[in-house]
Design a protein around this motif. Structure first.
Motif, PDB file in Angstrom:
ATOM      1  N   PRO A  18      68.602  28.331  62.025  1.00  0.00           N
ATOM      2  CA  PRO A  18      67.466  28.508  61.113  1.00  0.00           C
ATOM      3  C   PRO A  18      66.519  27.405  61.331  1.00  0.00           C
ATOM      4  N   GLN A  63      76.954  23.833  52.950  1.00  0.00           N
ATOM      5  CA  GLN A  63      77.760  24.684  52.063  1.00  0.00           C
ATOM      6  C   GLN A  63      79.287  24.443  52.020  1.00  0.00           C
ATOM      7  N   THR A  99      78.063  31.826  59.854  1.00  0.00           N
ATOM      8  CA  THR A  99      77.365  32.274  58.671  1.00  0.00           C
ATOM      9  C   THR A  99      77.444  31.566  57.453  1.00  0.00           C
ATOM     10  N   MET A 127      71.537  30.978  67.587  1.00  0.00           N
ATOM     11  CA  MET A 127      70.373  31.218  66.813  1.00  0.00           C
ATOM     12  C   MET A 127      70.203  30.155  65.631  1.00  0.00           C
ATOM     13  N   LEU A 184      70.065  30.474  47.511  1.00  0.00           N
ATOM     14  CA  LEU A 184      71.299  30.867  48.432  1.00  0.00           C
ATOM     15  C   LEU A 184      72.835  30.985  47.589  1.00  0.00           C
ATOM     16  N   ALA A 185      73.341  32.277  47.651  1.00  0.00           N
ATOM     17  CA  ALA A 185      74.340  32.598  47.201  1.00  0.00           C
ATOM     18  C   ALA A 185      75.622  32.520  48.327  1.00  0.00           C
ATOM     19  N   GLY A 186      75.997  33.566  48.872  1.00  0.00           N
ATOM     20  CA  GLY A 186      77.189  33.577  49.647  1.00  0.00           C
ATOM     21  C   GLY A 186      76.626  33.322  51.188  1.00  0.00           C
ATOM     22  N   GLY A 187      75.298  33.792  51.065  1.00  0.00           N
ATOM     23  CA  GLY A 187      74.395  33.485  52.381  1.00  0.00           C
ATOM     24  C   GLY A 187      74.688  34.718  53.503  1.00  0.00           C
ATOM     25  N   HIS A 188      75.370  35.637  52.905  1.00  0.00           N
ATOM     26  CA  HIS A 188      75.657  36.673  54.007  1.00  0.00           C
ATOM     27  C   HIS A 188      74.451  37.847  54.182  1.00  0.00           C
ATOM     28  N   LEU A 226      71.338  34.067  55.447  1.00  0.00           N
ATOM     29  CA  LEU A 226      71.396  33.299  56.731  1.00  0.00           C
ATOM     30  C   LEU A 226      71.262  34.110  57.819  1.00  0.00           C
ATOM     31  N   PRO A 227      71.870  35.158  58.085  1.00  0.00           N
ATOM     32  CA  PRO A 227      71.409  36.034  59.236  1.00  0.00           C
ATOM     33  C   PRO A 227      69.843  36.126  59.356  1.00  0.00           C
ATOM     34  N   SER A 233      76.911  37.512  62.927  1.00  0.00           N
ATOM     35  CA  SER A 233      77.626  37.627  61.739  1.00  0.00           C
ATOM     36  C   SER A 233      78.721  39.104  62.028  1.00  0.00           C
ATOM     37  N   ASP A 266      76.735  35.423  67.464  1.00  0.00           N
ATOM     38  CA  ASP A 266      75.630  34.915  66.571  1.00  0.00           C
ATOM     39  C   ASP A 266      75.094  35.531  65.356  1.00  0.00           C
ATOM     40  N   LYS A 298      68.379  32.936  60.622  1.00  0.00           N
ATOM     41  CA  LYS A 298      68.904  32.715  61.880  1.00  0.00           C
ATOM     42  C   LYS A 298      67.758  33.377  62.861  1.00  0.00           C
TER      43      LYS A 298
END
Ligand SMILES: Cc1cc2nc3c(=O)[nH]c(=O)nc-3n(C[C@H](O)[C@H](O)[C@H](O)COP(=O)(O)OP(=O)(O)OC[C@H]3O[C@@H](n4cnc5c(N)ncnc54)[C@H](O)[C@@H]3O)c2cc1C
Ligand code: FES
Ligand code: FES
Lengths: 167, 283
Positions: free
Chosen positions: B3, A66, A61, B1, B31-35, B38-39, A43, A41, B42
């Motif tokens: 958000p 999206q 992720t 987890m 928000l682009a790729g969220g990588h 997003l982590p 990534s 969880d 979360k």
């Protein structure tokens, strides 16, 4: 709530979701398709790997919103269910035959990541497989048999006659 | 987890995105790729009230030549597209090669060049390459667009020169002219990991000499670092000068100490990796 339309394993789905819903939870909790696992969880582990519009991604992720409008493929869509074992995808057969899993928790993600890898590179070397799967962690196998399984599946998918793989 | 809740906005044009930013101010996050985002969401280290998803904004993807000897890369171009793009590979292959070392395949399918730079993480691999290349970003806000040089863009840890109402639309890099070689040495302990230290060495070769050199460092402080002392010490020299020049790579740096490495060890790594990178770059 936001409406999403996502084609999952060939079936179109449509739901009102909270924007914060993660794609992996859309698959597991909304659609009940629990073949895709959540490992870390955070990534890192890749257990949640699916394909989104043909590219392998970690579905823990990505927000479901999206993925609105996209095509998602999971491990559940690989096999032909009517055919039984004969309908297995070459990767599923190879992981089984080469003992590419022990507890099996990483396997859905490992198989989906491997599928992407082979689609990009039909004849990957051992190093290319190890590098290509660096986003997928396995705590059981030591990876040796995963590499063998990917090589064997790649050979079958290329249409080569069955080869004995040495790693 | 999971958000925290947020309002979700999905503009379809750059103007709409700028308007959404202007409306929601510092309560909003792009928000682009969220990588990276997003982590953080979360873990609830970030809890924006509004998330503006750039995923459907027209005109933010792809690579083109801008006519003044540079390439323009749309901010939402994902890492895997940067790696494979024919213009980038032909004219600025170093960017493709460094991008190939970011994260893992899945991360490279989602993460974007604009997001990786706008995040301003000095542990990220792309800030150092943009800095070494002398690249820039194009930012757009309610007042129009402006170009920000890489040297001015990275301000502090996770902090860039962008204001709250601006987004990055484009990244610009020079086309490399002449006989350039490069190597990015990324030191990490396990697969897929972030750089404990990374060193990019680039050299322009001519008649067995180094006509010009660029050195950029990852994770050697709160911002990416360009080692001008090392660059100056090898300009016009033979490759034999690399060893002594690389000894200056850590001059003036103040890296952090953490579980992976002490500051002292990071400085040692910077010198060793710079030497390796430049040596490999000379070929
Ligand atoms: C497991 C894992 C491993 C990784 N390993 C590495 C690595 O080794 N090296 C590395 O460099 N990176 C690594 N990354 C980070 C990855 O490269 C991210 O994709 C990148 O840092 C952020 O890009 P993004 O498009 O995902 O941005 P997002 O996460 O969507 O956004 C990041 C930040 O930038 C802002 N932003 C995004 N786009 C814009 C824009 N156009 N204009 C203004 N602001 C914007 C957002 O508001 C947010 O604050 C890793 C990530 C993961 C999950
Ligand atoms: S659960 Fe998604 S990467 Fe581990
Ligand atoms: S088989 Fe157990 S984690 Fe891979």
């Amino acid at each position: 709530m936001t409406k999403v339309e996502i084609t999952v394993d060939g079936t179109s789905t449509e739901h009102e979701v909270e924007p914060r819903l993660l794609l992996v939870h859309y698959l597991r909790d909304v659609l009940g398709r629990t073949g895709t696992n959540v490992g870390c969880d955070t990534s890192n582990c890749g257990a949640c790997t699916i394909h989104m519009d043909g590219q392998s991604v970690k579905s823990c992720t990505v927000l479901a919103v999206q993925a609105d409008g996209s095509t998602v493929d999971t491990v559940e869509g690989l096999a032909d269910p009517v055919e039984g074992e004969a309908g297995w995808h070459p990767l599923q057969r190879a992981f089984h035959e080469e003992h590419g899993l022990q507890c099996g928790y990483c396997t859905p993600g490992m198989i989906m990541a491997s599928k992407g890898l082979i689609e990009d590179n039909p004849n990957p070397s051992e190093k290319e497989i190890r590098d290509g799967l660096e986003g997928n962690l396995c705590r059981c196998t030591g990876y040796q048999n995963i590499v063998k399984a990917v090589q064997s599946a790649a050979a079958e998918m290329r249409g080569d006659t069955k080869v004995e793989v040495e790693v | 987890m999971i958000p925290a809740t947020f309002e979700y906005v999905r503009p379809s044009s750059i103007d709409e995105a700028v308007a959404a930013l202007a409306e929601h101010g510092d309560e909003a996050k792009l928000l682009a790729g969220g990588h990276s985002l997003l982590p953080l969401m979360k873990l609830r280290l970030a809890a924006p009230e509004v998330v503006i998803d750039l995923g459907r904004v027209d005109g933010l993807r792809g690579v083109s030549e801008v006519g003044d000897g540079r390439l323009a890369i749309g901010a939402m171009t994902p890492h895997y597209k940067v790696m494979a793009d024919p213009l980038i590979r032909e004219h600025c292959g170093v960017l493709a090669d460094v991008t190939a070392k970011v994260g893992d395949a899945q991360v490279r399918h989602r993460g974007t060049i604009g997001g990786a730079l706008a995040h301003g993480d000095s542990a990220g691999d792309l800030p150092a390459v943009l800095l070494a290349l002398g690249g820039s970003v194009i930012a757009q806000g309610p007042g129009g667009t402006r170009e920000i040089e890489a040297a001015d863009f990275f301000v502090d840890y996770l902090t860039t020169a962008l204001s709250d109402d601006e987004l990055v639309t484009e990244v610009r890099v020079p086309k490399l002219v002449g006989d350039w070689g490069w190597r990015y040495e990324k030191f990490s302990r396990v697969a897929q990991a972030w750089a404990i230290v990374g060193a990019l060495g680039m050299v322009k070769r001519s008649n067995g000499h180094i006509e010009e050199a660029r050195v950029g460092l990852t994770n050697m402080g709160t911002r990416p670092v360009r080692c001008t002392a090392t660059e100056d010490a090898i300009r016009g020299q033979s490759p034999d000068a690399i060893e002594d020049a690389a000894a200056h790579a850590s001059d003036g740096t103040s890296p952090s100490s953490d579980l992976n490495a002490t500051a002292e060890f990071r400085q040692h790594l910077a010198r060793v990796l710079t030497k390796r990178a430049l040596t490999a770059a000379v070929g």
